[in-house]
Design a protein around this motif. Sequence first.
Motif, mmCIF file in Angstrom:
data_model
loop_
_atom_site.group_PDB
_atom_site.id
_atom_site.type_symbol
_atom_site.label_atom_id
_atom_site.label_comp_id
_atom_site.label_asym_id
_atom_site.label_seq_id
_atom_site.Cartn_x
_atom_site.Cartn_y
_atom_site.Cartn_z
ATOM 1 N N LEU A 2 -33.707 41.230 -35.113
ATOM 2 C CA LEU A 2 -32.655 42.392 -34.793
ATOM 3 C C LEU A 2 -31.970 42.315 -35.978
ATOM 4 O O LEU A 2 -31.197 43.261 -36.411
ATOM 5 N N ALA A 3 -31.511 41.361 -36.550
ATOM 6 C CA ALA A 3 -30.768 41.199 -37.962
ATOM 7 C C ALA A 3 -31.311 42.215 -39.074
ATOM 8 O O ALA A 3 -30.544 42.601 -39.725
ATOM 9 N N ALA A 4 -32.569 42.070 -39.046
ATOM 10 C CA ALA A 4 -33.542 43.034 -40.205
ATOM 11 C C ALA A 4 -32.962 44.623 -39.877
ATOM 12 O O ALA A 4 -33.296 45.457 -40.668
ATOM 13 N N LEU A 5 -32.515 44.977 -38.592
ATOM 14 C CA LEU A 5 -32.367 46.277 -38.219
ATOM 15 C C LEU A 5 -31.011 46.840 -38.680
ATOM 16 O O LEU A 5 -30.619 47.996 -38.506
ATOM 17 N N LYS A 6 -30.058 46.015 -39.298
ATOM 18 C CA LYS A 6 -28.658 46.262 -39.705
ATOM 19 C C LYS A 6 -28.685 47.345 -40.652
ATOM 20 O O LYS A 6 -29.407 47.391 -41.604
ATOM 21 N N GLN A 22 -29.196 53.345 -23.034
ATOM 22 C CA GLN A 22 -27.686 52.928 -23.199
ATOM 23 C C GLN A 22 -27.932 51.294 -23.446
ATOM 24 O O GLN A 22 -27.161 50.837 -24.393
ATOM 25 N N GLU A 23 -28.690 50.562 -22.760
ATOM 26 C CA GLU A 23 -28.799 49.305 -23.033
ATOM 27 C C GLU A 23 -29.230 49.008 -24.542
ATOM 28 O O GLU A 23 -28.686 48.059 -25.093
ATOM 29 N N LEU A 24 -30.055 49.757 -24.694
ATOM 30 C CA LEU A 24 -30.873 49.651 -26.090
ATOM 31 C C LEU A 24 -30.025 49.901 -26.921
ATOM 32 O O LEU A 24 -29.782 49.185 -28.101
ATOM 33 N N VAL A 30 -24.754 46.018 -31.741
ATOM 34 C CA VAL A 30 -24.079 44.616 -31.793
ATOM 35 C C VAL A 30 -24.798 44.122 -33.111
ATOM 36 O O VAL A 30 -24.061 43.132 -33.896
ATOM 37 N N HIS A 31 -25.940 44.548 -33.388
ATOM 38 C CA HIS A 31 -26.682 44.048 -34.687
ATOM 39 C C HIS A 31 -26.595 44.954 -35.749
ATOM 40 O O HIS A 31 -27.289 44.799 -36.860
ATOM 41 N N GLY A 32 -25.669 45.917 -35.551
ATOM 42 C CA GLY A 32 -25.280 46.981 -36.777
ATOM 43 C C GLY A 32 -26.292 47.894 -36.963
ATOM 44 O O GLY A 32 -26.289 48.526 -38.152
ATOM 45 N N ALA A 33 -27.113 48.395 -35.959
ATOM 46 C CA ALA A 33 -28.047 49.541 -36.084
ATOM 47 C C ALA A 33 -27.541 50.859 -35.244
ATOM 48 O O ALA A 33 -26.807 50.498 -34.447
ATOM 49 N N GLU A 34 -28.194 51.871 -35.768
ATOM 50 C CA GLU A 34 -27.608 53.196 -35.006
ATOM 51 C C GLU A 34 -29.063 53.520 -34.016
ATOM 52 O O GLU A 34 -29.908 53.096 -34.106
ATOM 53 N N PHE A 35 -28.696 54.335 -33.081
ATOM 54 C CA PHE A 35 -29.474 54.705 -32.399
ATOM 55 C C PHE A 35 -29.503 56.138 -31.898
ATOM 56 O O PHE A 35 -28.377 56.793 -31.608
#
Length: 63
Positions: A2-6, A22-24, A30-35
């Motif tokens: 997950l850290a690689a998704l920042k 919403q959960e995703l 939390v890990h700095g990625a957008e959705f």
Amino acid sequence: MLAALKGKLLVNMSTVSPTQNQELAALLAVHGAEFVEAPRFRAKQGCRSRQIIGAVGGQRKYR
């Protein structure tokens, strides 16, 4: 992993429930990625007739 998704943008094109999206989104945030969610409608019929309908939902900067 997950850290690689920042700093990345994840586009979910599946047709899952709003709760799952919403959960995703919360987990990725939390890990700095957008959705962004971008489900397709009429996928089987649309592929045959070349008329797939898509929708996009997410933060305004991605719409």
